[in-house]
Scaffold this motif. Sequence first.
Motif, PDB file in Angstrom:
ATOM      1  N   ALA A  12       0.894  -1.405   0.193  1.00  0.00           N
ATOM      2  CA  ALA A  12      -0.109   0.313   0.122  1.00  0.00           C
ATOM      3  C   ALA A  12       0.623   1.076   0.105  1.00  0.00           C
ATOM      4  O   ALA A  12       0.691   2.085   0.644  1.00  0.00           O
ATOM      5  CB  ALA A  12      -0.602   0.402   1.338  1.00  0.00           C
ATOM      6  N   ASN A  13       1.713   1.233  -0.594  1.00  0.00           N
ATOM      7  CA  ASN A  13       2.826   2.412  -1.198  1.00  0.00           C
ATOM      8  C   ASN A  13       3.455   2.787   0.129  1.00  0.00           C
ATOM      9  O   ASN A  13       3.798   3.392   0.140  1.00  0.00           O
ATOM     10  CB  ASN A  13       1.811   3.865  -1.433  1.00  0.00           C
ATOM     11  CG  ASN A  13       1.631   3.423  -3.102  1.00  0.00           C
ATOM     12  OD1 ASN A  13       1.374   2.793  -3.650  1.00  0.00           O
ATOM     13  ND2 ASN A  13       0.286   4.563  -3.150  1.00  0.00           N
ATOM     14  N   ARG A  14       3.879   1.972   1.088  1.00  0.00           N
ATOM     15  CA  ARG A  14       4.224   1.888   1.862  1.00  0.00           C
ATOM     16  C   ARG A  14       5.960   1.008   2.040  1.00  0.00           C
ATOM     17  O   ARG A  14       5.121  -0.378   2.056  1.00  0.00           O
ATOM     18  CB  ARG A  14       3.452   1.872   3.725  1.00  0.00           C
ATOM     19  CG  ARG A  14       2.903   3.325   3.870  1.00  0.00           C
ATOM     20  CD  ARG A  14       2.890   2.630   4.711  1.00  0.00           C
ATOM     21  NE  ARG A  14       2.365   4.535   5.314  1.00  0.00           N
ATOM     22  CZ  ARG A  14       1.368   4.770   7.087  1.00  0.00           C
ATOM     23  NH1 ARG A  14       1.470   3.939   8.063  1.00  0.00           N
ATOM     24  NH2 ARG A  14       1.255   5.918   7.284  1.00  0.00           N
ATOM     25  N   VAL A  15       6.931   1.216   3.226  1.00  0.00           N
ATOM     26  CA  VAL A  15       8.444   0.398   2.616  1.00  0.00           C
ATOM     27  C   VAL A  15       8.473  -0.125   3.885  1.00  0.00           C
ATOM     28  O   VAL A  15       8.734   0.435   4.989  1.00  0.00           O
ATOM     29  CB  VAL A  15       9.360   0.441   1.967  1.00  0.00           C
ATOM     30  CG1 VAL A  15      10.373  -0.407   2.297  1.00  0.00           C
ATOM     31  CG2 VAL A  15       9.169   1.350   0.640  1.00  0.00           C
ATOM     32  N   LYS A  51      -6.449   3.879   2.268  1.00  0.00           N
ATOM     33  CA  LYS A  51      -5.924   2.701   2.047  1.00  0.00           C
ATOM     34  C   LYS A  51      -6.082   1.753   3.650  1.00  0.00           C
ATOM     35  O   LYS A  51      -6.324   0.962   3.104  1.00  0.00           O
ATOM     36  CB  LYS A  51      -4.501   3.246   1.800  1.00  0.00           C
ATOM     37  CG  LYS A  51      -3.494   3.340   0.847  1.00  0.00           C
ATOM     38  CD  LYS A  51      -4.075   2.424  -0.369  1.00  0.00           C
ATOM     39  CE  LYS A  51      -2.434   2.536  -1.099  1.00  0.00           C
ATOM     40  NZ  LYS A  51      -3.193   2.307  -2.658  1.00  0.00           N
ATOM     41  N   GLN A  52      -6.882   2.754   4.943  1.00  0.00           N
ATOM     42  CA  GLN A  52      -6.491   1.754   6.113  1.00  0.00           C
ATOM     43  C   GLN A  52      -8.059   0.665   5.215  1.00  0.00           C
ATOM     44  O   GLN A  52      -8.090   0.237   5.772  1.00  0.00           O
ATOM     45  CB  GLN A  52      -6.497   2.726   7.381  1.00  0.00           C
ATOM     46  CG  GLN A  52      -6.618   2.152   8.554  1.00  0.00           C
ATOM     47  CD  GLN A  52      -6.853   2.691   9.508  1.00  0.00           C
ATOM     48  OE1 GLN A  52      -6.643   3.950   9.546  1.00  0.00           O
ATOM     49  NE2 GLN A  52      -7.300   2.167  10.585  1.00  0.00           N
ATOM     50  N   ASP A  53      -8.890   1.314   4.616  1.00  0.00           N
ATOM     51  CA  ASP A  53     -10.234   0.256   4.586  1.00  0.00           C
ATOM     52  C   ASP A  53     -10.082  -0.543   3.726  1.00  0.00           C
ATOM     53  O   ASP A  53     -10.172  -1.848   4.307  1.00  0.00           O
ATOM     54  CB  ASP A  53     -11.149   1.310   3.989  1.00  0.00           C
ATOM     55  CG  ASP A  53     -11.801   2.852   4.593  1.00  0.00           C
ATOM     56  OD1 ASP A  53     -11.822   2.701   5.980  1.00  0.00           O
ATOM     57  OD2 ASP A  53     -11.783   3.535   4.511  1.00  0.00           O
ATOM     58  N   VAL A  54      -9.200  -0.102   2.923  1.00  0.00           N
ATOM     59  CA  VAL A  54      -8.765  -1.422   1.969  1.00  0.00           C
ATOM     60  C   VAL A  54      -7.789  -1.887   2.580  1.00  0.00           C
ATOM     61  O   VAL A  54      -8.077  -3.348   2.396  1.00  0.00           O
ATOM     62  CB  VAL A  54      -7.772  -0.606   0.538  1.00  0.00           C
ATOM     63  CG1 VAL A  54      -7.136  -2.080   0.213  1.00  0.00           C
ATOM     64  CG2 VAL A  54      -8.324  -0.162  -0.426  1.00  0.00           C
ATOM     65  N   LEU A  55      -6.648  -1.982   3.017  1.00  0.00           N
ATOM     66  CA  LEU A  55      -6.266  -3.276   4.324  1.00  0.00           C
ATOM     67  C   LEU A  55      -6.854  -3.470   4.987  1.00  0.00           C
ATOM     68  O   LEU A  55      -6.771  -4.872   5.229  1.00  0.00           O
ATOM     69  CB  LEU A  55      -4.971  -2.551   4.584  1.00  0.00           C
ATOM     70  CG  LEU A  55      -3.866  -1.586   3.741  1.00  0.00           C
ATOM     71  CD1 LEU A  55      -3.090  -0.591   4.918  1.00  0.00           C
ATOM     72  CD2 LEU A  55      -3.035  -2.845   2.868  1.00  0.00           C
ATOM     73  N   ALA A  56      -7.607  -3.180   6.096  1.00  0.00           N
ATOM     74  CA  ALA A  56      -8.767  -3.439   5.938  1.00  0.00           C
ATOM     75  C   ALA A  56      -9.744  -4.964   5.860  1.00  0.00           C
ATOM     76  O   ALA A  56      -9.452  -5.881   6.928  1.00  0.00           O
ATOM     77  CB  ALA A  56      -9.636  -2.423   6.918  1.00  0.00           C
ATOM     78  N   MET A  57      -9.909  -4.335   4.918  1.00  0.00           N
ATOM     79  CA  MET A  57     -10.481  -5.475   4.197  1.00  0.00           C
ATOM     80  C   MET A  57     -10.067  -6.526   3.241  1.00  0.00           C
ATOM     81  O   MET A  57      -9.946  -7.555   3.731  1.00  0.00           O
ATOM     82  CB  MET A  57     -11.525  -4.636   2.981  1.00  0.00           C
ATOM     83  CG  MET A  57     -12.183  -3.696   3.233  1.00  0.00           C
ATOM     84  SD  MET A  57     -13.825  -4.256   3.965  1.00  0.00           S
ATOM     85  CE  MET A  57     -14.829  -5.767   3.020  1.00  0.00           C
ATOM     86  N   CYS A  58      -8.461  -6.441   3.138  1.00  0.00           N
ATOM     87  CA  CYS A  58      -7.727  -7.485   2.776  1.00  0.00           C
ATOM     88  C   CYS A  58      -7.678  -8.180   3.871  1.00  0.00           C
ATOM     89  O   CYS A  58      -7.691  -9.508   3.781  1.00  0.00           O
ATOM     90  CB  CYS A  58      -6.426  -6.654   2.873  1.00  0.00           C
ATOM     91  SG  CYS A  58      -6.040  -5.982   0.661  1.00  0.00           S
ATOM     92  N   ALA A  59      -7.339  -7.828   5.188  1.00  0.00           N
ATOM     93  CA  ALA A  59      -7.860  -8.489   6.300  1.00  0.00           C
ATOM     94  C   ALA A  59      -8.188  -9.136   6.657  1.00  0.00           C
ATOM     95  O   ALA A  59      -8.503 -10.231   6.713  1.00  0.00           O
ATOM     96  CB  ALA A  59      -6.924  -7.914   7.985  1.00  0.00           C
ATOM     97  N   LEU A  60      -9.502  -8.868   6.177  1.00  0.00           N
ATOM     98  CA  LEU A  60     -10.752  -9.189   7.004  1.00  0.00           C
ATOM     99  C   LEU A  60     -11.075 -10.746   6.091  1.00  0.00           C
ATOM    100  O   LEU A  60     -11.018 -11.632   5.713  1.00  0.00           O
ATOM    101  CB  LEU A  60     -12.302  -8.657   6.339  1.00  0.00           C
ATOM    102  CG  LEU A  60     -13.696  -9.063   6.428  1.00  0.00           C
ATOM    103  CD1 LEU A  60     -13.545 -10.074   7.905  1.00  0.00           C
ATOM    104  CD2 LEU A  60     -14.909  -8.377   5.883  1.00  0.00           C
ATOM    105  N   GLN A  61     -10.133 -10.404   4.737  1.00  0.00           N
ATOM    106  CA  GLN A  61     -10.686 -11.548   3.128  1.00  0.00           C
ATOM    107  C   GLN A  61      -9.251 -12.515   3.842  1.00  0.00           C
ATOM    108  O   GLN A  61     -10.000 -13.905   3.859  1.00  0.00           O
ATOM    109  CB  GLN A  61     -10.008 -11.094   2.670  1.00  0.00           C
ATOM    110  CG  GLN A  61     -10.104 -11.696   0.961  1.00  0.00           C
ATOM    111  CD  GLN A  61     -11.277 -11.729   0.170  1.00  0.00           C
ATOM    112  OE1 GLN A  61     -12.382 -10.930   0.852  1.00  0.00           O
ATOM    113  NE2 GLN A  61     -11.913 -12.526  -0.921  1.00  0.00           N
TER     114      GLN A  61
END
Length: 95
Positions: A12-15, A51-61
């Motif tokens: 998510a554009n962070r290293v 991005k936090q919303d997207v990452l939360a959905m990824c974690a849930l998935q």
Amino acid sequence: MSDQLKIKLSIANRVYPLTINPKQEEGLRKATKKIEAMIGQFEQNYSVRDKQDVLAMCALQFAAQVEQKSIDKEYVNEEVQEKLVALNDLLSQHI
């Protein structure tokens, strides 16, 4: 600690710099690619604020996939157990 490997993963554009066991590298890199692909899918298919919303959905998935595999494994174990009992009963009748 000399057998440790330093890598950098971009999510998510962070290293994220990590010090890992070399045996973990392939799994971490594959996981990173899956996360990035999932981020792309969520951003393409849904209106996402950040991005936090997207990452939360990824974690849930990913968590849901792990839990479903556990549930499926329990079901298979129960089914195998039932078949073993039936096979044991059948063998007992013929002995």
